[in-house]
Design a protein around this motif. Sequence first.
Motif, mmCIF file in Angstrom:
data_model
loop_
_atom_site.group_PDB
_atom_site.id
_atom_site.type_symbol
_atom_site.label_atom_id
_atom_site.label_comp_id
_atom_site.label_asym_id
_atom_site.label_seq_id
_atom_site.Cartn_x
_atom_site.Cartn_y
_atom_site.Cartn_z
ATOM 1 N N THR A 87 0.806 -1.222 0.000
ATOM 2 C CA THR A 87 0.000 0.000 0.000
ATOM 3 C C THR A 87 0.836 1.268 0.000
ATOM 4 N N ASP A 88 2.098 1.175 0.415
ATOM 5 C CA ASP A 88 2.937 2.368 0.432
ATOM 6 C C ASP A 88 3.657 2.600 -0.893
ATOM 7 N N GLN A 89 3.392 1.778 -1.891
ATOM 8 C CA GLN A 89 4.027 1.929 -3.192
ATOM 9 C C GLN A 89 3.000 2.374 -4.228
ATOM 10 N N PRO A 90 3.425 3.163 -5.214
ATOM 11 C CA PRO A 90 2.483 3.582 -6.270
ATOM 12 C C PRO A 90 2.163 2.431 -7.211
ATOM 13 N N LEU A 91 1.144 2.630 -8.007
ATOM 14 C CA LEU A 91 0.746 1.654 -9.002
ATOM 15 C C LEU A 91 1.372 2.014 -10.342
ATOM 16 N N TYR A 92 1.855 1.000 -11.043
ATOM 17 C CA TYR A 92 2.399 1.180 -12.379
ATOM 18 C C TYR A 92 1.409 0.584 -13.377
ATOM 19 N N VAL A 93 0.939 1.415 -14.265
ATOM 20 C CA VAL A 93 -0.011 1.001 -15.288
ATOM 21 C C VAL A 93 0.679 1.093 -16.643
ATOM 22 N N LEU A 94 0.585 0.040 -17.426
ATOM 23 C CA LEU A 94 1.259 -0.056 -18.716
ATOM 24 C C LEU A 94 0.222 -0.008 -19.829
ATOM 25 N N ALA A 206 -7.876 5.434 -12.859
ATOM 26 C CA ALA A 206 -7.761 6.516 -11.874
ATOM 27 C C ALA A 206 -8.901 6.457 -10.867
ATOM 28 N N GLN A 207 -10.095 6.096 -11.308
ATOM 29 C CA GLN A 207 -11.216 5.945 -10.386
ATOM 30 C C GLN A 207 -11.026 4.738 -9.479
ATOM 31 N N TRP A 208 -10.565 3.627 -10.044
ATOM 32 C CA TRP A 208 -10.370 2.428 -9.238
ATOM 33 C C TRP A 208 -9.284 2.616 -8.180
ATOM 34 N N ALA A 209 -8.230 3.368 -8.513
ATOM 35 C CA ALA A 209 -7.096 3.523 -7.602
ATOM 36 C C ALA A 209 -7.419 4.409 -6.414
ATOM 37 N N GLY A 210 -8.458 5.244 -6.515
ATOM 38 C CA GLY A 210 -8.791 6.125 -5.403
ATOM 39 C C GLY A 210 -7.727 7.189 -5.189
ATOM 40 N N GLU A 211 -7.156 7.221 -3.995
ATOM 41 C CA GLU A 211 -6.153 8.221 -3.658
ATOM 42 C C GLU A 211 -4.725 7.752 -3.929
ATOM 43 N N ARG A 212 -4.539 6.526 -4.363
ATOM 44 C CA ARG A 212 -3.196 6.016 -4.634
ATOM 45 C C ARG A 212 -2.647 6.641 -5.908
ATOM 46 N N ASP A 230 -4.958 17.584 -19.021
ATOM 47 C CA ASP A 230 -6.237 17.374 -18.331
ATOM 48 C C ASP A 230 -6.419 15.939 -17.861
ATOM 49 N N ARG A 231 -5.357 15.331 -17.404
ATOM 50 C CA ARG A 231 -5.453 13.969 -16.870
ATOM 51 C C ARG A 231 -5.879 14.031 -15.402
ATOM 52 N N PRO A 232 -6.356 12.921 -14.826
ATOM 53 C CA PRO A 232 -6.746 12.920 -13.413
ATOM 54 C C PRO A 232 -5.602 13.315 -12.492
ATOM 55 N N ALA A 233 -5.951 13.806 -11.313
ATOM 56 C CA ALA A 233 -4.949 14.358 -10.394
ATOM 57 C C ALA A 233 -3.962 13.305 -9.911
ATOM 58 N N ASN A 234 -4.371 12.048 -9.799
ATOM 59 C CA ASN A 234 -3.481 11.012 -9.275
ATOM 60 C C ASN A 234 -2.717 10.275 -10.370
ATOM 61 N N ILE A 235 -2.743 10.774 -11.597
ATOM 62 C CA ILE A 235 -2.086 10.124 -12.727
ATOM 63 C C ILE A 235 -0.834 10.900 -13.112
ATOM 64 N N HIS A 236 0.276 10.182 -13.254
ATOM 65 C CA HIS A 236 1.523 10.727 -13.787
ATOM 66 C C HIS A 236 1.988 9.842 -14.936
ATOM 67 N N ILE A 237 2.714 10.433 -15.859
ATOM 68 C CA ILE A 237 3.139 9.735 -17.078
ATOM 69 C C ILE A 237 4.657 9.575 -17.066
ATOM 70 N N ILE A 238 5.119 8.375 -17.395
ATOM 71 C CA ILE A 238 6.536 8.084 -17.625
ATOM 72 C C ILE A 238 6.654 7.546 -19.045
ATOM 73 N N SER A 239 7.512 8.169 -19.845
ATOM 74 C CA SER A 239 7.627 7.738 -21.225
ATOM 75 C C SER A 239 8.973 8.172 -21.788
ATOM 76 N N ARG A 240 9.183 7.810 -23.030
ATOM 77 C CA ARG A 240 10.388 8.186 -23.746
ATOM 78 C C ARG A 240 10.205 9.567 -24.366
#
Length: 461
Positions: A87-94, A206-212, A230-240
Amino acid sequence: MLPDTFVVLLTAFHSCFTAPSQSNFQLLMAGWVHCLGRRTITAVALASGAVGTRHVSAFHRFFSRAQWDLDAVGRVLFALAVAWIPTDQPLYVLIDDTLARKSGKCIALGSMHHDPLLSTARKPFFHFGHVWVVLALWVPLPMGGSRGFALPLLFRLYVGAKRGGKADAPSRPGSGKRHQAAASVAQDAPRRTKLELARDLIALVAQWAGERGVFVVCDSAYAASATLEDRPANIHIISRLRMDAALWTSPPPRRPRQKGRPRRKGRRLPNPQAIAAQCRKWRSLPVTIYGREVTTWSLSFTALWYKALPTHPVRVVVVRDPAGKRKDEAFFCTDLTTTPTFILEGFARRWTIEVTFHDSKQFLGFENPQSQAKQAVLRTAPMAFVVYGLVLLWYANQIQHGAAPTWVLRPWYRRKSAPSFFDMLTALRQTGWQRISQPSRHARATQNSHVAWTQALLATA
């Protein structure tokens, strides 16, 4: 046919189906696991052992007419998979897309797509089929070490504009009810881009993850304004990041009584390629990527990538191979608090979704279903990804309860230290085969004689 430990996973989906559909779902899962040949719906039904006690059309109707939602199935898979992430780690979505090659012009929603595996730099190649935009969750299951696994959750079909005609297949007839029905479905299908489909999938997670916090890892094709802005507040992007990307400083603060509209960007910065060429002092950075510990050279800075995300700066990391065998590369993250190690190791997790695509096509027949109804097309092929995730979760539960990971010894794999997906699928099959018994004498009599399960299984090979 399936061990009780696997049936427990299947009962978690009872809220997604009605009682008859739940029964068909469990039989389809059993047939998909034990089928030895092409995973057509008929072959899967035959491998399930239900032919003779249940009409085969019930399994076809499960995909084409039954009332159930594929996103609801993904929601249950998300709940089962997220339990393995601290629970203390973020989620990685691919997020990525894959091509399912098809043959036959009666396939609904099929169109011509670029085939990256058969294309070369000089000559592109196109193939008829379906392109699926897939969202997967990276899960550190115990049998994967530091590499982890990508569990597919959500799926969207990208429909191209070119279906192909007589020039592509002159020997095939262009008339007939099924051909005309497939052509009309393709014409009426909405033309949504891959980025728009990916944006919808990100919003759901983003809805399923809640505050994570959720870090979406994708290649450069999906790192565009459609997914960054305009992405959800709890979403960050990692890319090339492109080595010739136009970077800027943040706009300076507005001076008192300054006239005109506020500036949206500052001064122009050198692109990552020029910054790498001018750098004379690189930082040695040890990272763990693709299950191995390596040391790379890196430099990081904050810049504004105005073309893709004009309202927020990004964290940029430029890396160089100390051995000089690889070209310089650049990566970025929308979270400015992340470290270069976090960005590089996070992007390396993207490769696990490529492994998922390979294993689902190679061992679960993702490309095999030949559905000709629109609803069946949208549901059948993703079921192979659902089976993939369930097999991984079942095997992880076995290890958690003390079972030692085993696999068939092959002398040509001298350094093999972890089971492959085929080893996990084989272990599930063997566990199920040990529980096979004769059909109950109270089974309902049918017109056709009951087919022995072993004979039905061999018939699918």
